[in-house]
Design an enzyme around this catalytic site. Structure first.
Site, short mmCIF file in Angstrom:
data_model
loop_
_atom_site.label_atom_id
_atom_site.label_comp_id
_atom_site.label_asym_id
_atom_site.label_seq_id
_atom_site.Cartn_x
_atom_site.Cartn_y
_atom_site.Cartn_z
N LYS A 294 3.70 -2.44 -85.85
CA LYS A 294 2.40 -3.05 -86.14
C LYS A 294 1.31 -2.10 -85.69
CE LYS A 294 -0.64 -6.84 -84.55
NZ LYS A 294 -0.74 -8.12 -83.83
N ASP B 72 -7.96 -5.51 -83.05
CA ASP B 72 -7.79 -6.91 -83.45
C ASP B 72 -8.91 -7.75 -82.83
OD1 ASP B 72 -6.96 -9.42 -84.18
OD2 ASP B 72 -5.17 -9.45 -82.89
N LYS C 7 -11.66 -13.63 -81.26
CA LYS C 7 -11.11 -13.71 -79.90
C LYS C 7 -12.23 -13.88 -78.90
CE LYS C 7 -6.87 -10.99 -80.44
NZ LYS C 7 -5.91 -12.05 -80.09
N ASP D 242 -6.40 -14.75 -86.65
CA ASP D 242 -5.94 -13.95 -85.52
C ASP D 242 -4.42 -13.76 -85.55
OD1 ASP D 242 -6.13 -12.45 -83.25
OD2 ASP D 242 -6.49 -14.14 -81.88
N GLU E 213 -2.68 -12.10 -87.53
CA GLU E 213 -2.78 -11.10 -88.61
C GLU E 213 -1.59 -10.13 -88.62
OE1 GLU E 213 -4.05 -10.70 -85.69
OE2 GLU E 213 -3.30 -8.68 -85.30
N ARG F 186 1.58 -10.59 -88.28
CA ARG F 186 2.72 -11.03 -89.08
C ARG F 186 2.44 -10.86 -90.57
NH1 ARG F 186 2.51 -16.93 -86.49
NH2 ARG F 186 1.65 -15.65 -84.83
#
Ligand code: BES
Ligand code: ZN
Ligand code: ZN
Length: 463
Positions: A230, A235, A242, A312, A314, A316
């Site tokens: 990944k 993020d 977040k 969030d 994301e 996967r």
């Protein structure tokens, strides 16, 4: 730099003597407790005696910690050349000492100004007093892969972009004729329909990239093992932004991709005789008016539609498209992914173990074995058929969040599982293990640990 030589010559500026309980030295007669560090100065020369305690109570992790402590001690800060006198010469011990030096003394100080009076010498020449062996030289090499991964994770998110990672991979494989590269940029991702990956990157000013290195190190008819990471270069959480105290470290959300780079470096340096794919799913989960939205339904490369329960979750999504693309176009014999996937894994396991999930008991066993050998720790967590009920959606084939509270690392793993199409697969959730804040833990200092690199390099070398 680390080198080996069987004789103890005491010809370096400093000699570090590792002493287990009962062992003595010509310059030193005292009994040391585990963790004691005792300097003896003889003119310009420094001896550091390191107490290891009773050997049957000394784990190899302890040993790495003590070696690190000695190397970082103030007594050695101005020293350039060190000799280490070992207390035992078996292979596992020597490799632990190598790692105590190479992994233990790594520091991220690229952006730290140094006081002009600071005489600290960071780059030391360390000679370990044992005969050189191939496995020791390999251990030094593997630690360089770990350092590459740590450097990539520790640097700023706007430095380690998808373009940067592409360049890093190109640089690694440059002179290797048995390695070839496929890169899907936005245009290709759109043309081929990797819409989940595109959605995650939608609000970013950077290019999303699927980077695939094909390394033909094995026999012609042998299957490929895909090592997948990944690569969320940052993020933010997207529109499900977040909060403070969660967002600050999210430059590390590409630790999986960074580990792939470290393993690739190792595989090339060690000439691993296997057919391998090194795959980085790179995107940035940004926020802005173009961002993908909670409630969206998006159909990815596998043809499965996904309801976005939370922007969030994301990682996967990027991995789902990555798996689907690999399965269809490369048909790997097995896939192993590394991902800073869930906060839930950190709740379950803390920071010292990566969560291991697999649809194959054999692969899981092999990975646990490599984990024990390398101290790059994993702990197996379950996936099982009923999990898929928790990621059902009323309006799409799947949802990227779970309908139940709890078990978030497992439901995330199950989401990935849905895109493996029966391929033998293992998933390492490295959300907790990839990074350590504050003073550090075990023999890792503050920052990236390189989780997964020693583990999977060992796995590839021995299976
Ligand atoms: N990158 C995070 C997971 C993470 C958390 C990594 C802490 C490192 C340290 C991931 O993309 C994420 O945000 N996951 C969510 C999923 C949730 C919204 C279902 C999480 O774990 O909270
Ligand atoms: Zn996230
Ligand atoms: Zn993430």
């Amino acid at each position: 730099m680390i080198s080996f030589r069987p004789k103890v010559l005491n010809d370096k500026e400093a000699t570090v003597v590792l002493l287990a309980a009962g062992q003595t030295h010509a310059h030193f007669k005292k009994d040391l407790e585990k963790g004691d560090i005792y300097p003896v100065l003889e003119g310009a020369k420094t001896f550091i005696f390191v107490g290891l305690g009773k050997l049957d109570k000394l784990s190899l992790t302890d040993l790495r910690i003590q070696v690190r402590k000695a190397c970082l001690s103030a007594y050695l800060s101005k020293v350039k050349t060190i000799e280490i006198v070992v207390h035992a010469k078996d292979e596992a011990t020597v490799i632990a000492i190598i790692e105590g030096v190479a992994i233990g003394t790594y520091v991220w100080d690229k952006y730290k100004s140094r006081d002009k009076n600071d005489k600290t010498i960071k780059d030391k020449d360390v000679t370990i007093a044992v005969e050189a062996k191939e496995s020791y030289i390999d251990a030094v090499t593997i630690c360089k892969g770990v350092s590459l991964t740590r450097d990539l994770v520790n640097d700023n998110a706007d430095t380690i972009t998808s373009d940067y990672l592409e360049k890093a991979v190109r640089e690694l494989i440059k002179v290797h004729k048995n390695a070839s590269l496929e890169i899907l940029n936005r245009k290709e991702l759109q043309a081929k329909g990797l819409n989940l990956m595109l959605a995650v990157n939608q609000a970013s000013n950077k290019e999303p990239k699927l980077i695939i290195v094909k390394y033909a190190g094995g026999k012609k008819n042998e299957g490929y093992t895909a090592i997948i990471g990944k690569g969320m270069t940052f993020d933010t959480g997207g529109l499900n932004l977040k909060p403070s105290n969660s967002i600050e470290t999210m430059k590390i959300d590409m630790s999986g991709a960074a580990a792939v780079c470290g393993i690739l470096k190792n595989a090339l340096a060690l000439k691993i005789s296997k057919n391998l794919l090194f795959v980085l799913g790179v995107a940035e989960n940004s926020i802005g008016s173009a961002a993908y939205k909670p409630g969206d339904v998006i159909t990815g490369y596998a043809g499965k539609s996904v309801e976005i329960g939370n922007t969030d979750a994301e990682g996967r999504l990027v991995l789902a498209d990555t798996f689907a693309y690999l399965v269809k176009n490369y048909k790997p014999a097995r896939m192993i992914d590394m991902a800073t996937l869930t906060g839930a894994c950190v709740v379950a396991l803390g920071f010292d173990h990566s969560g291991l999930f697999s649809n194959s008991d054999e692969l899981a066993r092999e990975l646990v074995e490599s984990s024990k050998k390398t101290d790059d720790r994993v702990w197996r967590l379950p996936i099982y058929p009923e999990l898929k009920d928790y990621i059902k959606s009323h309006i799409a084939d799947l949802k990227n969040t779970s309908n139940i509270k709890g078990g978030g690392a497992c439901t995330a793993a199950e989401f990935l599982h849905q895109f493996t199409e029966g391929t033998t697969w293992a998933h390492l959730d490295i959300a907790g293990s990839a990074y350590t804040e504050g003073a550090g833990r075990m023999y890792y200092g503050h920052g990236a640990t390189g989780a997964g690199v020693r583990l999977l390099t060992h796995y590839l070398l021995h299976n």
